[in-house]
Design an enzyme around this catalytic site. Structure first.
Site, mmCIF file in Angstrom:
data_model
loop_
_atom_site.group_PDB
_atom_site.id
_atom_site.type_symbol
_atom_site.label_atom_id
_atom_site.label_comp_id
_atom_site.label_asym_id
_atom_site.label_seq_id
_atom_site.Cartn_x
_atom_site.Cartn_y
_atom_site.Cartn_z
ATOM 1 N N ASP A 1 47.682 33.008 -6.825
ATOM 2 C CA ASP A 1 48.203 34.374 -6.649
ATOM 3 C C ASP A 1 47.184 35.226 -5.894
ATOM 4 O O ASP A 1 46.021 35.309 -6.280
ATOM 5 C CB ASP A 1 48.498 34.987 -8.015
ATOM 6 N N HIS B 1 51.752 34.921 -4.815
ATOM 7 C CA HIS B 1 52.498 35.829 -5.690
ATOM 8 C C HIS B 1 54.001 35.562 -5.623
ATOM 9 O O HIS B 1 54.715 35.688 -6.623
ATOM 10 C CB HIS B 1 52.197 37.278 -5.300
ATOM 11 N N SER C 1 56.374 39.985 -11.484
ATOM 12 C CA SER C 1 55.320 40.950 -11.188
ATOM 13 C C SER C 1 55.373 42.118 -12.173
ATOM 14 O O SER C 1 55.164 41.934 -13.369
ATOM 15 C CB SER C 1 55.422 41.404 -9.732
#
Length: 800
Positions: free
Chosen positions: A741, A775, A668
């Site tokens: 995601d 994610h 991330s």
């Protein structure tokens, strides 16, 4: 600048890339031995502190589970067959143990076979456990009698858990309120077959709004219909014998709570109009209070559609918010209202006010307390004492006030930086009161605070006694220095001094104990085994070092088992990190790293590779500091490079590594960090970036803690975009992203476009899109393949 922007937009308008499909692979035997483990159970304690619930689940989900039907609507992802969030984690087994006894019960009469259990909630009297079971036809409610160990099914498989847990206990522990699929549930529309009845039109009213980039939003009237179809429910009561009583008809119920005396129900519903630019949490809402017969007592809140938000994290919705029942009174409503209209940019002596409102909830509310900053919470005690918290995001300042709810008198208890972990006073201990709700434990005028106890010297959890009259504090317990790390889970009996603690070390899995803080006597409650035996002899230490500007940094260093500290073989180094923003250097230099914390490797770290002869610096500190009027991102890249250089120098100084063989990785925002480090330094031989965002013009209204938008500072957004500096990136890079995601800003497109730029510019880069992953990654097939990809990549570009 305009030509550059046009070029970027043109580049983003086409999509082509060389693709290859390979079958799923498994990592090397050393890594597989660590990754293919049996997950220990999670533990939940009943409110009377008599029962321990053990919940068991598979270590990973399967790709088949991730591939179940899913509808992405209004920021939600819903399985239309089960009417639950598609990301729900299910458990396949439970166990019960009475605290103080060794027997764990795992067989329960009436438990269905091949279970998929979730939503475990003890009854208020701690005599029963409610939970859901899900199958192909839907979700049903079950209740387990803890004494007889018999399970009863209370409903058919028609609960609706699309928005929240589909049931709540009433205070008497004899009845539950449930959300069920409406009797007149409509059919879902297929946008590919059901023709639209007109165009989609969006209009701006000319107001400035600072909205982040959300995913899975409604796009058309068909989506609106499907959203309603999936989230609408009927509200019903169900008794323990299965008797059903209707309460409220079809609605979109987002929150339900009972008054402490159990006589009233506060129900919040989502209403039209819906939005195509914000998720369901920003849709219009109404909050009603009813009695148990369903009679409406009052409408206590109406929130309009919120598509416009003032700039700044300290801005908030105007109108009533944080509605809740005052837990120390039978039926008093409490709420907060912004005194500045919710706009943090407007000057105001006071930002928020806390009010209470008594039955019939329609008269003049009583103002309890005004805060100069944003309200951040309240803990009720009695008519004389409550703790009120406030915060201001820009400065990271948090305050705690001791407030007299009867007359509004107040005293400032704490005024501190929220990131100052070394001076964190902890949390006030709360205990169940005679109403069955939780309030501050009060012994005359004294309360207890339980804290983590982070210090420069280590982690020493504590219990403090605070006199609310004098504000004098006395420490009554501190965890002793030991080879094992003690952590306080909760206070069991404040009068006797009994605590529920856990003990662990780098190689000893955390287990629970009952401990008396006066005598020190402790009794073991669990005996969970270490699932990672091959890491038991790995060397683990906390490194502390300084950045070139004096900021103190730290990281957890792992060396292979049996490493010869006399010969000091030069090892390749893997560094895993995540940047964090701070407003001052002192708090940026504080650390929670602990050599006595259990080493639990997961797909999200490099720890696996210590078993293959690598040195690993895990959770390397990467603070980004913006003191005074400076913002952290003004010098983001310079600070990134300084952090990385300091970390490498610290390990190299010890003689453990070949500094020509150092790789960096992150997930991330850590992936964003990795891309910048490879473009702007020559410190690394390779990098691994997972599920990141690389083009900040695609998140134009802020990212992470950045509050300026693209048009405030175009140069900043360009500088902060690794995509723009792709021509400088010549270091081997492994890019990984989940194919589904759902995180705001980290669209899968971010990695696809960054890869295309790097590929066309001749950078050595490989992209892996993991099918069906959000994610965070969950499927066993994907996680094992990810570990294989990383292993192959590191062996090729780093080790050899």
């Amino acid at each position: 600048m305009k030509k550059l922007l046009f070029g970027l937009l043109f580049f983003l308008s086409f999509h082509s890339r060389a693709q290859e499909r390979i079958t799923f692979q498994k990592p090397s035997s050393e890594i597989l031995a660590l990754a293919d483990f049996v997950r220990p159970p999670q533990i939940k304690i009943s409110s009377d502190k008599n029962w321990m619930l053990f919940t068991y689940r598979p270590t990973y989900k399967s790709l088949e589970e991730l591939g179940q039907e899913e509808m992405k609507l209004a920021g939600l992802r819903i399985n239309p067959k089960t009417n639950m969030e598609s990301s729900t984690i299910f458990y396949h087994k439970i166990g019960l143990k009475k605290i103080g006894q060794q027997v764990e019960y795992t067989e329960f009469e009436g438990m269905p076979k091949d279970v998929a259990l979730a939503n475990f909630v003890f009854s208020p009297d701690s005599k029963r456990l409610a939970f859901t079971n899900t199958n192909d036809s839907g979700t049903a409610l079950f209740v387990l009698d803890l004494t007889t160990r018999k399970v009863s099914q209370l409903t058919p498989y028609h609960l609706n858990a699309a928005l929240d847990a589909p049931f709540q206990w009433l205070n008497n522990s004899e009845r539950l309120i449930i959300t069920v699929l409406p009797k007149e549930k409509g059919a879902l529309l297929d946008p590919s077959k059901d023709l639209p009845t007109g165009p989609v039109v969006s209009t701006s009213d000319g107001k400035v709004s600072q909205l982040r980039t959300y995913q899975d939003l409604l796009k058309n009237p068909q989506d609106e219909h499907n959203f309603e179809t999936l989230v609408q429910s009927d509200l019903q009561f169900v008794d323990l014998d299965g008797t059903i009583r209707p309460f409220k008809g079809k609605g979109i119920y987002s929150d339900i709570s009972f008054s402490p005396n159990g006589k009233y129900i506060m129900v919040t519903s989502i209403t039209r109009p819906y939005s195509y630019v914000v998720p369901a949490s920003r849709f219009p809402q109404q909050t009603h209070i009813y009695d148990l017969s369903g009679k409406e007592i009052a409408v206590v809140n109406e929130v309009p559609l919120t598509e416009v938000m003032p700039k700044g994290f300290s801005s908030t919705r105007p109108g009533r918010r944080s509605l809740h029942w005052r837990s120390d009174q039978p039926a008093t409503l409490a709420y907060v209202e912004a005194l500045d209209g919710g706009d943090a940019n407007q000057p105001a002596a006071f930002r928020d006010a806390l009010y209470t409102l008594e039955y019939p909830f329609t008269g003049q509310a009583k103002m309890i307390f005004k805060t100069q900053d944003r309200f951040a919470g309240v803990v009720w005690g009695n008519d004389r004492y409550a703790l009120v918290y406030s915060h201001w995001y820009d400065t990271r300042n948090v305050k705690t006030f001791v407030v007299n709810p009867s007359n509004g008198e107040s005293k400032l208890l704490h005024d501190r930086n929220s990131q100052d972990i070394y001076n964190d006073p902890g949390n006030v201990y709360q205990e169940k009161n005679t109403l069955g709700t939780y309030t501050m434990y009060l012994n005359k005028d004294k309360v207890l605070f339980v804290g983590n106890g982070f210090t420069k010297a280590g982690e020493f959890p504590f219990v403090d006694e605070l006199d609310l009259r004098t504000l004098k504090k006395k420490r009554i317990y501190t965890a002793p220095e030991s080879e094992l790390q003690e952590r306080i889970a909760q206070i069991v009996d404040p009068g006797k001094g009994d605590l529920l603690i856990s003990l662990q070390s780098a190689s000893i899995y955390p287990n629970y104990y009952l401990k008396n803080m006066k005598s020190g006597k402790q009794t073991a409650l669990t005996a969970l085994e270490n699932p990672f035996k091959s890491l038991e002899k790995v060397h683990k230490e906390i490194l502390t070092y300084k950045r070139n500007d004096g900021v103190e940094l730290s990281g957890t260093l792992y060396l292979p088992a049996g490493y010869d500290f006399n010969k000091k073989e030069k090892l390749p180094l893997l560094m895993w990190a995540y940047p964090r923003e701070y407003k001052d250097k002192n708090t940026a230099g504080q650390s929670t790293a602990n050599p006595k914390e259990f080493t639990f490797p997961s797909y999200g770290s490099f720890i696996y590779w210590v078993s293959k002869g690598y040195a690993v610096l895990d959770n390397a500190a990467f603070p980004i500091v913006g003191e005074g009027k400076k913002e952290p991102n003004d010098t983001f890249i310079e600070q990134l490079v300084a952090n990385a250089e300091a970390a490498i120098n610290a390990v190299d100084k010890l003689g453990y590594i070949d500094r020509k063989k150092v790789a960096v990785g992150g997930h991330s925002y850590g992936a964003f960090m990795t891309a910048h480090l490879l473009s702007n330094s020559k410190l690394f031989a390779a990098g691994i970036a997972r599920s990141g965002a690389y083009n900040r013009t695609l998140t134009p209204f802020g990212f992470q803690s950045e509050q300026r938008n693209f048009w405030d500072d175009p140069k900043l957004y360009m500088t902060m975009s690794p995509f723009v500096s792709a021509d400088r990136m010549k270091t081997p890079l492994l890019l990984v992203h989940g194919g589904a995601d759902n995180n705001p800003g980290t669209f899968t497109l971010q990695t696809e476009r960054y890869f295309q730029a790097l590929k066309n510019l001749g950078a050595p880069v490989r992209m892996v899109i993991l099918p069906r992953e959000a994610h965070g990654y969950a499927a066993k097939e994907n996680i094992f393949h990810l570990l294989w990809e990383q292993d192959q990549f590191l062996e090729k570009y780093l080790k050899n």
